[in-house]
Design a protein around this motif. Structure first.
Motif, PDB file in Angstrom:
ATOM      1  N   GLN A 130       0.850  -1.187   0.000  1.00  0.00           N
ATOM      2  CA  GLN A 130       0.000   0.000   0.000  1.00  0.00           C
ATOM      3  C   GLN A 130       0.883   1.233   0.000  1.00  0.00           C
ATOM      4  O   GLN A 130       2.060   1.191   0.376  1.00  0.00           O
ATOM      5  CB  GLN A 130      -0.951   0.019   1.191  1.00  0.00           C
ATOM      6  N   TYR A 147       5.017  -0.410   2.850  1.00  0.00           N
ATOM      7  CA  TYR A 147       4.180   0.739   3.206  1.00  0.00           C
ATOM      8  C   TYR A 147       4.894   2.024   2.789  1.00  0.00           C
ATOM      9  O   TYR A 147       6.013   1.999   2.255  1.00  0.00           O
ATOM     10  CB  TYR A 147       3.918   0.775   4.713  1.00  0.00           C
ATOM     11  N   THR A 162      -6.381   0.230  -1.095  1.00  0.00           N
ATOM     12  CA  THR A 162      -6.399   1.586  -1.643  1.00  0.00           C
ATOM     13  C   THR A 162      -6.728   2.571  -0.523  1.00  0.00           C
ATOM     14  O   THR A 162      -7.308   2.197   0.494  1.00  0.00           O
ATOM     15  CB  THR A 162      -7.429   1.713  -2.763  1.00  0.00           C
ATOM     16  N   SER A 163      -6.391   3.830  -0.721  1.00  0.00           N
ATOM     17  CA  SER A 163      -6.584   4.795   0.363  1.00  0.00           C
ATOM     18  C   SER A 163      -7.033   6.173  -0.103  1.00  0.00           C
ATOM     19  O   SER A 163      -7.493   6.974   0.707  1.00  0.00           O
ATOM     20  CB  SER A 163      -5.274   4.960   1.148  1.00  0.00           C
ATOM     21  N   GLU A 187      -1.953   6.026  -4.854  1.00  0.00           N
ATOM     22  CA  GLU A 187      -1.653   4.628  -5.180  1.00  0.00           C
ATOM     23  C   GLU A 187      -0.576   4.462  -6.247  1.00  0.00           C
ATOM     24  O   GLU A 187       0.217   3.517  -6.187  1.00  0.00           O
ATOM     25  CB  GLU A 187      -2.936   3.921  -5.649  1.00  0.00           C
ATOM     26  N   HIS A 232      -3.636  -5.746  -1.465  1.00  0.00           N
ATOM     27  CA  HIS A 232      -3.427  -4.308  -1.642  1.00  0.00           C
ATOM     28  C   HIS A 232      -4.617  -3.556  -1.057  1.00  0.00           C
ATOM     29  O   HIS A 232      -5.767  -4.003  -1.165  1.00  0.00           O
ATOM     30  CB  HIS A 232      -3.277  -3.988  -3.125  1.00  0.00           C
TER      31      HIS A 232
END
Length: 685
Positions: free
Chosen positions: A372, A395, A448-449, A421, A446
């Protein structure tokens, strides 16, 4: 202590004045000197005024206490003397970890028990003396991977792990034969289109990708014309003319093109221009592409509790925040199951050092990687990922180092968690290429953010204006930003699929995409050689792990040893497989669904696959009961509320009938049982 000592005299004088005024008495104790007659007369007048106001305050307090409902306004009297007396009353005992009595006992009687057969463990809640549910399976070796503690615990009270550490077995663990809620569908055949495709074609699954999409709602995966959200966007323009509607619809047609291809669902918007320009385009044959599941609910609106559910097939702990990192997960996570498969292969190296059967994917070892673009330290996510069994995790802390392989100046942090991403795109390619070069099978996860608050996109990404810009823009700005992040992540999903196409592994990779942070979420099992079908199941993401294992077995992607273990483990999980007909009821029992509401310990969503109802069950004081009927109110715009079950049930009966009222009564009881049972299974103190 010093301050209270210094204030003692002043407080005593004020209290003396107050109580003397109220009760027409005075204390005989003197502080420094006797009061003169004039001072007594002045005090008498003062006392009359104080007495009037004091009596008014007491009358107001008592009056409010009598007429005001205890819930939710009880906290408003917290500073008054009543709180002291309430504190003296006995409180209910906290949930205990012992066995809990299932509230619907009439549904689990001995007449409903089922004997074990094949890989099925049997079903006899409370009947452990008649059905052995603890026996050590044939595939269990002396040292099992972490996550299989309950099988280790059948040997000794204290056992030694593969790393040489002594460990006590869990006090409580999950036993499928003793679970009163468990309904299995493994006795059903695989749905016909999938079974036919597997029979007629080779459908290898050598790699598995699990993509958990932050804040991905089903109503935007893909967005659809005439949906509630679509009408909300149009209504912001206040009676728009046809030209405005056409312009808005044109923008919305570009919002989720990748989601449209993955789900096989059309948005219903007519696009102007080539919306696929620069984006991934599905190369699967017509009618192929995988399974789109409708009706899926989140297991938790807290992301990392969802992660535990998605990767391990367990219900999270119904307490605030991530106490899961302090406890043993009560089921093997999918990464740990794959480690078991590696162990069952034994030594695959011959005496000459050459690999045996290395070109046969069934005999290759699995590796697991998490990736991520944001921090891994929030809510101890790094600890959780290690606990779930990931071999490697990347990370923002790793990619932001100047020594990182793909570090470059000007990396843009778009929110307080980290980067967008696409900063991990080169790492994704490396992970896939390394697995191919090492002839390994890859489990890739994975998260997503970008779709998380504050809904920011990179500076070079063009933001669209979906809602009207006027004096009311402040009411829509956040939602407009959210929709732009949805479009960004939609394109990013296409980038992930491009990597699979470019490296030549698309036709041997199962891609699981699941939403998060909302009640109704998307769930897709993407594979170019599986038929593109629509499945409806009022279920939760707890079904992901059983479905992955079922697909691996049914497609012949596992060798005999692995298949035997997988079939055995399939019967250990609570969730049903989504490639078989979903069983909403069995012998009068319902397939219940539970969803923890952020932050975890205050409210619980309770639903059932058998009915279109949903109950929000408060787990703490000062929260309402909320009932929705998704048949008559699919957007849940007109729920029924009450401050207790006793208050809610008559209202539900009045509007929706006796069946709905009875369901609420059962849902409240089953929900509270489930909360206590999760704590027991997690050995949560």
């Amino acid at each position: 202590m010093v301050l209270s000592w210094a204030c003692t005299t002043a407080i005593w004088v004020m209290a003396n004045s107050l109580f003397s005024s109220v009760f027409s008495t005075k204390f005989t104790e003197k502080i420094d000197e006797e009061l003169t007659l004039d001072r007594l007369q002045q005090n008498t007048r003062r006392q009359r005024v104080v007495r009037i106001w004091a009596l008014c305050a007491v009358a107001l307090t008592v009056g409010l206490r009598l007429v005001r409902p205890q819930v939710p306004y009880n906290h408003m009297s917290g500073a008054l003397p009543f709180t002291f007396f309430e504190a003296l009353r006995s409180k209910s005992k906290p949930d205990q970890l012992g066995d809990q009595d299932f509230p619907l006992s009439e549904l689990i009687g001995e007449e409903y028990w089922e004997a074990p057969h094949g890989h099925f463990k049997g079903w006899a809640p409370g009947g452990d003396d008649k059905i052995d549910t603890i026996g050590r399976p044939e595939w269990a070796s002396e040292f099992l991977p972490h996550g299989f503690q309950r099988w280790e615990s059948t040997l000794e009270s204290v056992y030694e792990t593969e790393e040489g550490h002594e460990q006590k077995p869990p006090k409580n663990y999950y036993k499928p034969a003793n679970d009163p809620l468990r309904i299995t569908n493994l006795n059903q055949n695989v749905v016909e289109p999938i079974a036919r495709a597997i029979k007629n074609h080779n459908v290898p699954i050598n790699h598995v990708f699990l993509v958990m999409m932050e804040s991905a709602r089903k109503d935007i995966f893909p967005i659809k014309a005439d949906s509630h959200l679509h009408h909300e966007i149009l209504s912001s323009y206040h009676n728009p003319d046809p030209a405005i509607i056409q312009l808005v619809n044109s923008k919305l047609s570009h919002l989720t093109p990748i989601a449209e291809q993955l789900t096989g669902e059309s948005s219903g918007f007519r696009s102007s221009g080539n919306r696929s320009e620069g984006l991934w385009k599905d190369t699967a044959e017509s009618g192929m592409g995988g399974i789109n599941v409708n009706g899926i609910l989140t297991g938790s609106s807290l992301s990392f509790k969802s992660a535990v559910m998605n990767h391990c097939g367990v219900g999270p702990i119904p307490v605030d925040f991530m106490d899961e990192v302090k406890a043993e997960i009560y089921q093997p996570c999918i990464m740990q199951v794959l480690d078991l498969f590696n162990q069952l292969k034994g030594d695959s190296t011959s005496s000459t050092g050459s690999r045996i059967g290395i070109n046969d994917a069934q005999h290759r070892n699995w590796t697991s990687v998490f990736l991520q673009s944001i921090t891994g330290l929030y809510d101890d996510q790094d600890v959780l990922n290690n606990q779930m069994g990931f071999k490697k995790a990347i990370y923002s802390e790793e990619i932001s180092r100047s020594s990182a392989k793909h570090y470059h100046p000007g990396m843009e942090e778009i929110n307080y968690f980290g980067y967008a991403e696409r900063e991990v795109y080169p790492y994704l390619k490396d992970i896939v290429n390394e697995a191919i070069e090492n002839k390994e099978r890859l489990f890739f996860s994975h998260f997503t953010s970008t779709t998380h608050h504050p809904w920011s996109t990179p500076a070079d990404f063009h933001d669209e204006q979906y809602f009207a810009v006027d004096g009311l823009m402040s009411n829509h700005e956040d939602m407009n930003n959210y929709l732009n992040t949805v479009r960004y992540v939609d394109g990013w999903l296409g980038d992930i699929l491009k990597v699979l196409d470019d490296t030549g592994i698309a036709n041997e990779t199962l891609v699981v995409l699941v939403g998060d942070h909302n009640f109704r979420i998307p769930l897709v099992f993407r594979h170019p050689l599986l038929p593109k079908i629509q499945i409806t199941a009022n279920a939760t993401s707890m079904s992901i792990v059983p479905t992955i294992l079922d697909l691996l077995v049914q497609t012949g992607s596992l060798d005999d040893k692995d298949s035997t273990a997988a079939l055995d483990l399939l019967n250990e999980y609570e969730g049903q497989s989504l490639i078989r007909p979903y069983q909403a009821t069995h012998n009068g029992r319902q397939a219940w669904n539970f969803g923890i509401i952020n932050a975890g310990g205050t409210m619980l969503s309770v639903g059932s696959a058998a009915v279109p109802y949903r109950l929000i069950l408060p787990l703490a004081e000062d929260f309402e009961f909320v009932f929705s009927n998704l048949d008559s109110d699919p957007d849940e715009l007109y729920p029924i509320r009450g401050w207790s079950a006793e208050e809610l049930i008559p209202r539900v009966r009045s509007r929706h009938g006796e069946q709905a009222a009875q369901w609420v009564n059962e849902a409240e009881k089953v929900g509270r049982w489930w909360v206590a049972e999760r704590k027991r299974l997690w050995n949560f103190e």
